[in-house]
Design an enzyme around this catalytic site. Structure first.
Site, PDB file in Angstrom:
ATOM      1  N   HIS A  30       0.876  -1.173   0.000  1.00 50.62           N
ATOM      2  CA  HIS A  30       0.000   0.000   0.000  1.00 50.62           C
ATOM      3  C   HIS A  30       0.913   1.222   0.000  1.00 50.62           C
ATOM      4  O   HIS A  30       2.147   1.094  -0.100  1.00 50.62           O
ATOM      5  CB  HIS A  30      -0.961  -0.019   1.200  1.00 50.62           C
ATOM      6  CG  HIS A  30      -0.301  -0.264   2.526  1.00 50.62           C
ATOM      7  ND1 HIS A  30       0.625   0.599   3.073  1.00 50.62           N
ATOM      8  CD2 HIS A  30      -0.406  -1.295   3.399  1.00 50.62           C
ATOM      9  CE1 HIS A  30       1.027   0.124   4.230  1.00 50.62           C
ATOM     10  NE2 HIS A  30       0.429  -1.030   4.452  1.00 50.62           N
ATOM     11  N   HIS A  33       4.145   1.236   2.031  1.00 51.39           N
ATOM     12  CA  HIS A  33       5.330   0.564   1.459  1.00 51.39           C
ATOM     13  C   HIS A  33       5.972   1.451   0.390  1.00 51.39           C
ATOM     14  O   HIS A  33       7.200   1.526   0.290  1.00 51.39           O
ATOM     15  CB  HIS A  33       4.937  -0.773   0.825  1.00 51.39           C
ATOM     16  CG  HIS A  33       4.430  -1.786   1.809  1.00 51.39           C
ATOM     17  ND1 HIS A  33       3.088  -2.014   2.004  1.00 51.39           N
ATOM     18  CD2 HIS A  33       5.089  -2.613   2.658  1.00 51.39           C
ATOM     19  CE1 HIS A  33       2.949  -2.950   2.933  1.00 51.39           C
ATOM     20  NE2 HIS A  33       4.131  -3.331   3.342  1.00 51.39           N
ATOM     21  N   GLN A  57       6.937 -15.238  12.427  1.00 46.92           N
ATOM     22  CA  GLN A  57       6.473 -14.106  13.231  1.00 46.92           C
ATOM     23  C   GLN A  57       4.958 -14.104  13.428  1.00 46.92           C
ATOM     24  O   GLN A  57       4.405 -13.159  13.978  1.00 46.92           O
ATOM     25  CB  GLN A  57       6.964 -12.786  12.633  1.00 46.92           C
ATOM     26  CG  GLN A  57       6.364 -12.411  11.287  1.00 46.92           C
ATOM     27  CD  GLN A  57       7.051 -11.191  10.703  1.00 46.92           C
ATOM     28  OE1 GLN A  57       8.142 -11.276  10.155  1.00 46.92           O
ATOM     29  NE2 GLN A  57       6.420 -10.022  10.818  1.00 46.92           N
ATOM     30  N   GLN A 144       7.408   3.765  10.774  1.00 49.04           N
ATOM     31  CA  GLN A 144       7.202   4.208  12.166  1.00 49.04           C
ATOM     32  C   GLN A 144       6.014   3.496  12.813  1.00 49.04           C
ATOM     33  O   GLN A 144       5.967   3.333  14.025  1.00 49.04           O
ATOM     34  CB  GLN A 144       6.982   5.722  12.202  1.00 49.04           C
ATOM     35  CG  GLN A 144       6.780   6.265  13.626  1.00 49.04           C
ATOM     36  CD  GLN A 144       6.363   7.713  13.663  1.00 49.04           C
ATOM     37  OE1 GLN A 144       6.720   8.486  12.761  1.00 49.04           O
ATOM     38  NE2 GLN A 144       5.617   8.100  14.677  1.00 49.04           N
ATOM     39  N   ASP A 146       5.230   0.504  13.032  1.00 48.76           N
ATOM     40  CA  ASP A 146       5.685  -0.630  13.838  1.00 48.76           C
ATOM     41  C   ASP A 146       6.849  -0.169  14.724  1.00 48.76           C
ATOM     42  O   ASP A 146       7.995  -0.608  14.564  1.00 48.76           O
ATOM     43  CB  ASP A 146       6.098  -1.785  12.923  1.00 48.76           C
ATOM     44  CG  ASP A 146       4.913  -2.307  12.133  1.00 48.76           C
ATOM     45  OD1 ASP A 146       3.931  -2.728  12.757  1.00 48.76           O
ATOM     46  OD2 ASP A 146       4.950  -2.256  10.893  1.00 48.76           O
ATOM     47  N   GLN A 149       8.880  -2.713  16.657  1.00 46.87           N
ATOM     48  CA  GLN A 149       9.731  -3.477  15.727  1.00 46.87           C
ATOM     49  C   GLN A 149      11.037  -2.709  15.480  1.00 46.87           C
ATOM     50  O   GLN A 149      12.133  -3.292  15.465  1.00 46.87           O
ATOM     51  CB  GLN A 149       8.973  -3.709  14.422  1.00 46.87           C
ATOM     52  CG  GLN A 149       9.799  -4.279  13.298  1.00 46.87           C
ATOM     53  CD  GLN A 149       8.942  -4.786  12.146  1.00 46.87           C
ATOM     54  OE1 GLN A 149       8.433  -5.874  12.189  1.00 46.87           O
ATOM     55  NE2 GLN A 149       8.791  -3.981  11.094  1.00 46.87           N
ATOM     56  N   SER A 182      -2.338  -3.395   5.592  1.00 47.76           N
ATOM     57  CA  SER A 182      -3.015  -4.322   4.673  1.00 47.76           C
ATOM     58  C   SER A 182      -4.228  -4.964   5.345  1.00 47.76           C
ATOM     59  O   SER A 182      -5.130  -5.451   4.682  1.00 47.76           O
ATOM     60  CB  SER A 182      -2.036  -5.385   4.176  1.00 47.76           C
ATOM     61  OG  SER A 182      -1.110  -5.698   5.167  1.00 47.76           O
TER      62      SER A 182
HETATM   63  O1  PAF Z   1       7.130  -5.165   9.041  1.00 51.95           O
HETATM   64  C1  PAF Z   1       7.077  -6.188   8.327  1.00 51.95           C
HETATM   65  O2  PAF Z   1       6.444  -6.216   7.265  1.00 51.95           O
HETATM   66  C2  PAF Z   1       7.792  -7.453   8.803  1.00 51.95           C
HETATM   67  O3  PAF Z   1       7.750  -7.550  10.189  1.00 51.95           O
HETATM   68  C3  PAF Z   1       9.225  -7.552   8.271  1.00 51.95           C
HETATM   69  C4  PAF Z   1      10.083  -6.426   8.812  1.00 51.95           C
HETATM   70  C5  PAF Z   1       9.225  -7.529   6.752  1.00 51.95           C
HETATM   71  C6  PAF Z   1       9.864  -8.868   8.711  1.00 51.95           C
HETATM   72  O4  PAF Z   1       9.188  -9.971   8.183  1.00 51.95           O
END
Ligand code: PAF
Length: 260
Positions: A30, A33, A57, A144, A146, A149, A182
């Site tokens: 989207h 990205h 994950q 940002q 996430d 993460q 998404s």
């Molecule tokens: O943020 C994401 O889309 C995922 O956690 C990543 C960083 C691609 C790892 O699979």
């Protein structure tokens, strides 16, 4: 843009390059990205995107099975956004038989999403370290949205002396303020209306004396999983998550400092 599926082909395509930006993704592209691709394009001579739905994950088989997959559409978007190389490996390429090495980031992966999704950040850290080892980028780009993460990846990069910069790209929002994801496509119109309380409550908390209390007060009946302050290398974000219908929404706003 070339599409490659093996580690050997990535290495061959990158041979001799020393200014590479990597955008790790799981596809279902989207505008958020596209913002990552555009930023990488501006800052790097050569842009690699990885497209791999990482089972490690996901805690929930149903969530993994429901994750949208449309490589042809994603490849067209990546190419239009200036990506040079799309690495779309198979499951066996990333996790070959006998795979048994995992990255466990401790405190940064606790609380918030780490509590809600046990094992999630172990899977994220492991796949990101593997992607960094395959691509050997000078920079890697994350959204940002996430924020935890980002905290986990930055901790891993520092602890393991990885030689790359982690760049953070601001969250992209729809015109109504909802952070792009998404998963938003699964919201009914009524649920989407309710979901707007989350970004509005966070926005209203910026500048408040007690931002956590201010965000709680603005949630308009949404029951959050958490509303918490998160420290990101001296910057502070206010992060929240709430379930609306079938979708678990996460969002955050920057309260103090800079994410770069
Ligand atoms: O943020 C994401 O889309 C995922 O956690 C990543 C960083 C691609 C790892 O699979």
């Amino acid at each position: 843009m070339r599409v490659v599926r093996t580690v050997a082909d990535v290495r061959a395509a990158l041979d001799g390059r020393d200014d590479v930006g990597l955008v790790p993704t799981m596809g279902a592209y989207h505008t958020g990205h596209e913002a990552l691709f555009h930023t990488a394009r501006v800052e790097s001579d050569f842009v690699v995107a990885s497209l791999f739905v990482n089972p490690a994950q996901f805690g929930d088989e149903a969530d993994l099975a429901a994750y949208p997959r449309d490589e042809a559409r994603d490849a067209a978007i990546a190419e239009a956004a200036g990506v040079d190389l799309l690495f779309a490996p198979s499951l066996e390429e990333m996790y070959p038989a006998g795979f048994q090495t995992w990255v466990e980031v401790e405190d940064a992966a606790r609380g918030l999403e780490g509590d809600a999704r046990p094992g999630h950040f172990r899977g994220v850290a492991t796949v990101c370290l593997k992607l960094f080892a395959i691509v050997r980028p000078q920079r890697a780009y994350f959204g940002q949205k996430d924020a935890q993460q980002v905290a986990v990846i930055r901790r891993m990069v520092r602890d393991l002396e990885l030689d790359l910069a982690i760049r953070v790209v601001p969250t992209v929002r729809d015109a109504d303020g909802l952070a792009l994801s998404s998963r938003n496509a699964r919201l009914s119109p009524a649920e989407r209306k309710r979901a707007l309380a989350l970004p509005r409550a966070l926005a209203a908390a910026v500048g408040a004396a007690d931002p956590v209390a201010a965000a709680h007060a603005g949630l308009n009946g949404l029951h959050p999983d958490y509303v918490e302050l998160l420290d990101l290398d001296g910057a502070t974000v206010l992060a929240a998550a709430a379930r609306v219908g079938p979708v678990r929404l996460i969002d955050n706003v920057l309260l103090k400092g800079s994410l770069q």
